[in-house]
Design a protein around this motif. Sequence first.
Motif, mmCIF file in Angstrom:
data_model
loop_
_atom_site.group_PDB
_atom_site.id
_atom_site.type_symbol
_atom_site.label_atom_id
_atom_site.label_comp_id
_atom_site.label_asym_id
_atom_site.label_seq_id
_atom_site.Cartn_x
_atom_site.Cartn_y
_atom_site.Cartn_z
ATOM 1 N N LEU A 851 0.821 -1.208 0.000
ATOM 2 C CA LEU A 851 0.000 0.000 0.000
ATOM 3 C C LEU A 851 0.860 1.265 0.000
ATOM 4 C CD1 LEU A 851 -2.731 -1.090 2.584
ATOM 5 C CD2 LEU A 851 -2.941 -1.038 0.077
ATOM 6 N N ARG A 852 1.905 1.275 0.788
ATOM 7 C CA ARG A 852 2.733 2.491 0.826
ATOM 8 C C ARG A 852 3.520 2.638 -0.465
ATOM 9 N NH1 ARG A 852 8.371 1.743 -0.061
ATOM 10 N NH2 ARG A 852 8.604 -0.503 0.208
ATOM 11 N N ALA A 853 3.942 1.506 -1.095
ATOM 12 C CA ALA A 853 4.677 1.598 -2.361
ATOM 13 C C ALA A 853 3.785 2.145 -3.467
ATOM 14 C CB ALA A 853 5.255 0.232 -2.739
ATOM 15 N N GLU A 854 2.507 1.789 -3.447
ATOM 16 C CA GLU A 854 1.584 2.335 -4.441
ATOM 17 C C GLU A 854 1.516 3.859 -4.359
ATOM 18 O OE1 GLU A 854 -1.528 -1.458 -4.720
ATOM 19 O OE2 GLU A 854 -1.966 0.245 -3.400
ATOM 20 N N LYS A 855 1.732 4.389 -3.165
ATOM 21 C CA LYS A 855 1.713 5.837 -2.973
ATOM 22 C C LYS A 855 3.110 6.467 -3.082
ATOM 23 C CE LYS A 855 -0.865 8.448 -1.893
ATOM 24 N NZ LYS A 855 -1.534 9.467 -2.744
ATOM 25 N N GLY A 856 4.137 5.651 -3.302
ATOM 26 C CA GLY A 856 5.486 6.188 -3.410
ATOM 27 C C GLY A 856 6.093 6.603 -2.088
ATOM 28 N N TYR A 857 5.558 6.098 -0.959
ATOM 29 C CA TYR A 857 6.115 6.399 0.354
ATOM 30 C C TYR A 857 7.351 5.516 0.581
ATOM 31 C CZ TYR A 857 1.587 8.606 1.392
ATOM 32 O OH TYR A 857 0.462 9.395 1.373
ATOM 33 N N ILE A 858 8.422 6.113 1.062
ATOM 34 C CA ILE A 858 9.650 5.335 1.262
ATOM 35 C C ILE A 858 9.635 4.629 2.609
ATOM 36 C CG2 ILE A 858 10.945 7.006 -0.142
ATOM 37 C CD1 ILE A 858 12.375 7.784 2.564
ATOM 38 N N ILE A 859 10.457 3.602 2.697
ATOM 39 C CA ILE A 859 10.792 2.985 3.975
ATOM 40 C C ILE A 859 12.290 3.161 4.160
ATOM 41 C CG2 ILE A 859 11.053 0.807 5.219
ATOM 42 C CD1 ILE A 859 8.432 -0.093 4.167
ATOM 43 N N VAL A 860 12.684 3.812 5.261
ATOM 44 C CA VAL A 860 14.108 3.994 5.551
ATOM 45 C C VAL A 860 14.738 2.615 5.789
ATOM 46 C CG1 VAL A 860 15.778 4.941 7.179
ATOM 47 C CG2 VAL A 860 13.797 6.304 6.467
ATOM 48 N N GLY A 861 15.807 2.376 5.065
ATOM 49 C CA GLY A 861 16.454 1.066 5.132
ATOM 50 C C GLY A 861 16.113 0.193 3.948
ATOM 51 N N GLN A 862 15.063 0.577 3.215
ATOM 52 C CA GLN A 862 14.721 -0.145 1.992
ATOM 53 C C GLN A 862 14.930 0.753 0.777
ATOM 54 O OE1 GLN A 862 11.577 -2.878 2.350
ATOM 55 N NE2 GLN A 862 11.132 -3.043 0.181
ATOM 56 N N GLU A 863 14.340 1.926 0.810
ATOM 57 C CA GLU A 863 14.627 2.903 -0.252
ATOM 58 C C GLU A 863 15.897 3.693 0.048
ATOM 59 O OE1 GLU A 863 11.697 1.149 -1.751
ATOM 60 O OE2 GLU A 863 11.220 2.083 0.184
#
Length: 993
Positions: A851-863
């Motif tokens: 869901l967050r990737a669909e919105k382009g929200y990053i995850i620190v440690g992944q992006e």
Amino acid sequence: MTSGDHRIVGGRVTTGRTLRFTFDGKEYTGQEGDTLASALLANGVHLVGRSFKYHRPRGIMGAGADEPNALVGIRRDRARYTPNLLATQVELYDGLDAVSQNRHPSLEHDRMAINDRLLSRFIPAGFYYKTFMWPKKAWDRLYEPRIREAAGLGVAPSEPDPDHYTQRYAHCDVLVVGGGPAGIAAARQAAEAGARVMLCDDRPRIGGSLLAAADTMIDGLSATEWLTRELAALAALPGVTLLPRTIAFGYYPHNWIGLTEKLTDHLANPAEGMPRERLWQVRARQVVLATGAIERPLVFPDNDRPGIMLADAARTYLQQYGVAVGQRIVIVGAHDNAYRVAHEMAAAGVTVAMVADIRPPSAASGAAQAAGLPVATDARIEGTTGGLRVASIIITALGKTVRHDCDAVLMAGGFTPSVHLFSQSRGKLAWDEGLQAYLPDVSAEAERSAGACRGRFALAEALGDGIAAGRDAASAAGFTASGPAVLPTVALRHAQGHGGHMGAAPTSRDLGKAKAFVDWQNDVTARDILLATREGFLSIEHVKRYTTTGMATDQGKLSNINALGIVSEATGRSIPEIGLTTFRSPYTPVTFGALAGHARGDLFDPARITAIHDWAGEQGAAFEDVGNWRRAHYFPHPGEDLHAAVTRECVGVRRGVGIFDASTLGKIEIVGPDAAEFMNRFFVNAWTKLGVGKCRYGVLLREDGFVMDDGVVGRLATDRFHVTTTTGGAARVLGMMEDYLQTEWPDLNVWLTSTTEQWSVIAVQGPKAREVIAPLIEGLDISAAAFPHMSIADARICGVPMRLMRVSFTGELGFEVNVPSGHGRMVWEAIWERGKAFDMVPYGTETMHVLRAEKGYIIVGQETDGTVTPDDVGLSWAIGKAKPDFVGKRSLARPAMTAPDRKQLVGLKSLDGRTVLEEGAQIVAPSAATTPIGHVTSAYRSAVLDAPIALALVRGGRQRLGETLHVPMPGGPIAVEIVSPVFYDPEGTRIDV
């Protein structure tokens, strides 16, 4: 001497009860108070092991932590087997079962001894560097297994350790390391001044050299009587902790000392539940190192046969344990201690066949001759003979070479101060030409050394030095001695003497051909060291690594000074020019159990669970580890796999409402008049104008300008902020905040409190989220107008306190319900029951990621990977442009941080419309298919878009929108189009309803 064994009249253990023990399956008897080494010697057993590389017969050489040869395994039962223990430190108990190591099949008949007879010329220092380079693939399969079989020490236990270990933190005013005369004197002076004193010593009885000082009187008392008086006085003083069987293994910054205390290893039948060892972590205001000195062996041909040992160790066995190490002995020396030992051995009825002194005649040699002892001065040591025990030694003196029959050879090469702990503390050492030793010079910690460890070898000097050190330490800790120091009077029957030698002893033999051992534990000879210098290894650190001298548990105890002497003579450079190797902790080996303590099994890596964990388990959730937390990964229905369950959960959230356990988010309360200023300095964002009741997305950088963490921050009052962090970053962020607050901004009036465990966080996300929770909330209007996106407020839900945040990590209408963790499950179940009418779905971390990737929200440690700036991931808008400073601001101004070809966050669309890319896959341009220009950070199949999506970091990515790139894969390259990272609802209309 009594018949039947090697006990003599006298010694401290001869009044003890008889104990039975076995060594390599053979039964022996010893006495209470013996070590395994003294008991073996009392039974005439010298052969205790085989050498590391050559498998030469080896015997007991020392009497303490400096022992290089007598490593044994101790077996209590199938599950309790401990290898690589020093027989000199193993206390005897009834039924002790010891086995020798590194022999195939037995000590007397070791087939690997062929290494010494036939192969030693082919395996000098560094042979493995030169020999096993070809073929390249043969090392793992052929060479290494064979080398490990031939060399090495004990066999690792095959069963889990059933014992338990305890740990303790302690503070004291003065920690005294070493229970010899200097340490005892220092401890008493400090304690009488009122300081809290801890005194540790590695032996079962505190006393050090006084335990074997039968020829010594102090203040008119025998050494034994004086020692008993002083220890009783110490024990009676308030604030004194005496720790026998406790070794200081490491000296760390800020006077933090690691100690290990043996609690039950000396007991035949420890009480059930008693810990085996205790790890002490001591923070001391002041430290007194009274670690003594180690007798220096002599380097001469064939100096490693069983029966060849240190002279002072033989004195210890004689005086403390009542054991004669031989019946006809030869003493070779370069120090007057050789004569002291000779007199005491002769007085005990041992035949002294010769005292061979490599020095010219002296007063000590003349006195020995006058007492009827045979003495040879200006002696050369040509070698020894014998098989499983030394049989003779060949000495050249006055132009004559004579073979002296003997069953023991005692070496007295002088004394080397034990400076290991001082060196570990980063203190500076200085070379003393007169003593031929390195001594403590400039301390780096609140420390002072006393006694033999700083070259005060004479007993009277050591006692006086200890008194001065104890008074000085107490004064530095804030205490004042009650009166003037009174120095004890000392009388010795035999002078402790002087002298010493370093390097190889005089011999007519060619040390380039003979086996003259420098490091007994690692089988390093003078020949190996000479070879290293010939091959260009002039730095002593390089010589150490090339030859392995002074490595492993030896850490230079016996080998260091002699190795320096040989290098000095071979290269024509002085000792200070050559330098000194680094002494590393631990001083002696520390068991893994002591370091682990109770952190074993489930406690080794404790799983943190939330208040909703059990509910998720009851619903059939599959769990995953996220940091230290156990989190629901997804909630499968019968027959569903991961992909099917995640697809259903994603659709449920987008079309209706979902519930997610976000309790693992880090939470920090920042409170105080300067809270806003602290936030301004710490985060990239501006916080002064953020209104009370409002939230803002915060970004935190490291000092180098790269993204470290992120999270939503809510302002609860003008002086109070609620900060959230990533699940894995909570401790790291709080630690960094505390560091800056204490060291950089101590002027700010701010308090930091971790509240991660205090709040359960229930995320309710989806178009119907408001309809689900509104009826449950008391005292707060959560309508779109009254409570817009990015709001925070305190209220009540289901009758309990609540902190509500209107935030979303899905792009849908969202609320995060924070309630005290004790009410977490109750509130969760209430929301769940209410949500059933709206087809609410529980969802896990995998759905959250989609869901967050669909919105382009990053995850620190992944992006992010530690090299990503805010602008790289599209967060430059978050930076407070008018702020004068914040952590990392200066680094962002470096030209490289704004280079146009930096990797930037973009979206990827598979042109075939079906392939889900692999996370971590490289991305290339068609024109340069072998040069990666980026990589995939996240990749999923989007149910709502019915297409695969991916986020990636690509060089100059924002300038490449619409460009086609390739992702090389084993099945062939996959064509992808660079698109916006926001795949779903780019206008953001769904979040503001």
